[in-house]
Design a protein around this motif. Sequence first.
Motif, PDB file in Angstrom:
ATOM      1  N   THR A   1      56.833  22.167 -33.798  1.00  0.00           N
ATOM      2  CA  THR A   1      57.260  22.330 -32.411  1.00  0.00           C
ATOM      3  C   THR A   1      57.582  20.958 -31.813  1.00  0.00           C
ATOM      4  OG1 THR A   1      55.045  22.057 -31.501  1.00  0.00           O
ATOM      5  CG2 THR A   1      55.691  24.309 -32.169  1.00  0.00           C
ATOM      6  N   PRO A   2      58.285  20.916 -30.688  1.00  0.00           N
ATOM      7  CA  PRO A   2      58.516  19.625 -30.032  1.00  0.00           C
ATOM      8  C   PRO A   2      57.204  18.891 -29.723  1.00  0.00           C
ATOM      9  CG  PRO A   2      60.005  21.251 -29.128  1.00  0.00           C
ATOM     10  CD  PRO A   2      59.046  21.990 -30.038  1.00  0.00           C
ATOM     11  N   PHE A   3      56.159  19.616 -29.319  1.00  0.00           N
ATOM     12  CA  PHE A   3      54.857  19.005 -29.052  1.00  0.00           C
ATOM     13  C   PHE A   3      54.292  18.375 -30.315  1.00  0.00           C
ATOM     14  CE2 PHE A   3      50.164  19.430 -28.872  1.00  0.00           C
ATOM     15  CZ  PHE A   3      49.913  18.607 -27.784  1.00  0.00           C
ATOM     16  N   GLN A   4      54.334  19.105 -31.435  1.00  0.00           N
ATOM     17  CA  GLN A   4      53.834  18.570 -32.695  1.00  0.00           C
ATOM     18  C   GLN A   4      54.642  17.336 -33.110  1.00  0.00           C
ATOM     19  OE1 GLN A   4      54.246  22.220 -34.908  1.00  0.00           O
ATOM     20  NE2 GLN A   4      52.033  22.600 -34.866  1.00  0.00           N
TER      21      GLN A   4
ATOM     22  N   PRO B   1      45.225  13.973 -21.234  1.00  0.00           N
ATOM     23  CA  PRO B   1      43.794  13.805 -21.488  1.00  0.00           C
ATOM     24  C   PRO B   1      43.025  15.108 -21.676  1.00  0.00           C
ATOM     25  CG  PRO B   1      44.335  13.247 -19.222  1.00  0.00           C
ATOM     26  CD  PRO B   1      45.632  13.448 -19.937  1.00  0.00           C
ATOM     27  N   LEU B   2      43.572  16.224 -21.227  1.00  0.00           N
ATOM     28  CA  LEU B   2      42.878  17.500 -21.386  1.00  0.00           C
ATOM     29  C   LEU B   2      43.334  18.262 -22.626  1.00  0.00           C
ATOM     30  CD1 LEU B   2      42.847  18.657 -17.657  1.00  0.00           C
ATOM     31  CD2 LEU B   2      41.071  17.433 -18.928  1.00  0.00           C
ATOM     32  N   ALA B   3      44.243  17.683 -23.391  1.00  0.00           N
ATOM     33  CA  ALA B   3      44.825  18.382 -24.542  1.00  0.00           C
ATOM     34  C   ALA B   3      44.239  17.923 -25.868  1.00  0.00           C
ATOM     35  CB  ALA B   3      46.333  18.193 -24.533  1.00  0.00           C
ATOM     36  N   ILE B   4      42.997  17.445 -25.852  1.00  0.00           N
ATOM     37  CA  ILE B   4      42.405  16.898 -27.073  1.00  0.00           C
ATOM     38  C   ILE B   4      42.442  17.918 -28.211  1.00  0.00           C
ATOM     39  CG2 ILE B   4      40.265  16.057 -28.130  1.00  0.00           C
ATOM     40  CD1 ILE B   4      39.586  14.772 -25.447  1.00  0.00           C
ATOM     41  N   ARG B   5      42.069  19.155 -27.948  1.00  0.00           N
ATOM     42  CA  ARG B   5      42.040  20.163 -29.017  1.00  0.00           C
ATOM     43  C   ARG B   5      43.432  20.470 -29.543  1.00  0.00           C
ATOM     44  NH1 ARG B   5      37.406  23.576 -26.363  1.00  0.00           N
ATOM     45  NH2 ARG B   5      35.644  22.660 -27.454  1.00  0.00           N
ATOM     46  N   ALA B   6      44.407  20.578 -28.639  1.00  0.00           N
ATOM     47  CA  ALA B   6      45.788  20.851 -29.070  1.00  0.00           C
ATOM     48  C   ALA B   6      46.330  19.690 -29.896  1.00  0.00           C
ATOM     49  CB  ALA B   6      46.677  21.104 -27.856  1.00  0.00           C
ATOM     50  N   ILE B   7      45.998  18.474 -29.499  1.00  0.00           N
ATOM     51  CA  ILE B   7      46.445  17.290 -30.234  1.00  0.00           C
ATOM     52  C   ILE B   7      45.761  17.239 -31.598  1.00  0.00           C
ATOM     53  CG2 ILE B   7      46.319  14.769 -30.249  1.00  0.00           C
ATOM     54  CD1 ILE B   7      46.956  14.953 -27.184  1.00  0.00           C
ATOM     55  N   ALA B   8      44.473  17.519 -31.637  1.00  0.00           N
ATOM     56  CA  ALA B   8      43.753  17.542 -32.915  1.00  0.00           C
ATOM     57  C   ALA B   8      44.336  18.617 -33.832  1.00  0.00           C
ATOM     58  CB  ALA B   8      42.266  17.773 -32.682  1.00  0.00           C
TER      59      ALA B   8
ATOM     60  N   ASN C   1      44.894  10.441 -24.390  1.00  0.00           N
ATOM     61  CA  ASN C   1      45.222   9.579 -23.249  1.00  0.00           C
ATOM     62  C   ASN C   1      46.558   8.877 -23.462  1.00  0.00           C
ATOM     63  OD1 ASN C   1      42.987  10.202 -21.659  1.00  0.00           O
ATOM     64  ND2 ASN C   1      41.725   8.639 -22.637  1.00  0.00           N
ATOM     65  N   GLN C   2      46.805   8.400 -24.672  1.00  0.00           N
ATOM     66  CA  GLN C   2      48.085   7.753 -24.967  1.00  0.00           C
ATOM     67  C   GLN C   2      49.249   8.720 -24.817  1.00  0.00           C
ATOM     68  OE1 GLN C   2      47.664   6.081 -28.903  1.00  0.00           O
ATOM     69  NE2 GLN C   2      46.324   4.433 -28.194  1.00  0.00           N
ATOM     70  N   MET C   3      48.986  10.001 -25.031  1.00  0.00           N
ATOM     71  CA  MET C   3      50.020  11.026 -24.903  1.00  0.00           C
ATOM     72  C   MET C   3      50.120  11.521 -23.453  1.00  0.00           C
ATOM     73  SD  MET C   3      51.013  11.351 -28.103  1.00  0.00           S
ATOM     74  CE  MET C   3      52.090  12.702 -27.823  1.00  0.00           C
ATOM     75  N   ASN C   4      49.364  10.898 -22.539  1.00  0.00           N
ATOM     76  CA  ASN C   4      49.307  11.332 -21.136  1.00  0.00           C
ATOM     77  C   ASN C   4      48.894  12.788 -21.018  1.00  0.00           C
ATOM     78  OD1 ASN C   4      50.020   8.816 -20.002  1.00  0.00           O
ATOM     79  ND2 ASN C   4      52.169   9.221 -20.516  1.00  0.00           N
TER      80      ASN C   4
END
Length: 161
Positions: free
Chosen positions: A69-72, A100-107, A95-98
């Motif tokens: 996806t574009p996010f990935q 901060p609440l998306a830690i699980r989605a980023i992981a 935080n670098q991705m602006n």
Amino acid sequence: MPVAYCHTPLGITRIVEEDGFIAAISAMNEEHEVAIAPTPLLQTAIDQLDEYFKGTRKVFDLPLKQAGTPFQQQIWEQLQLINYGSTISYAQQSNQMNSPLAIRAIASANGKNNLWIVVPCHRVIGSNGSLTGYAGGLWRKQWLLEHEARTMGTGQTRLDF
């Protein structure tokens, strides 16, 4: 899709080429016959991985394209900015991705990275310095971090503060 297999210190690695791009690089837990790479690009990928494992390559120069996806895609691009021999936490990455609440989605996006080592998700660790989650197995993540630390002469395999 042309595919190549090569030996690494962490086992057999499978490399997939699609439309002139490296589309996947993964560690395998089973044995596979290793033969001459069927394309020049796959041979270049094997050569660059070999240089990485010898400690002479810190940045990869391969045309990469993995489905996501574009996010990935954004997450994977950001992973490539983490310097060789360095680590960041999932919280720092969010935080670098602006976000901060998306830690699980980023992981989760890190976990879907199909370009082992080249897109260095192994450099993302827990906020407490723990080695959390790695599709190739935590032992491989630890080995990669220790390899990069040895090459850099830092001995650092924990979170950089």
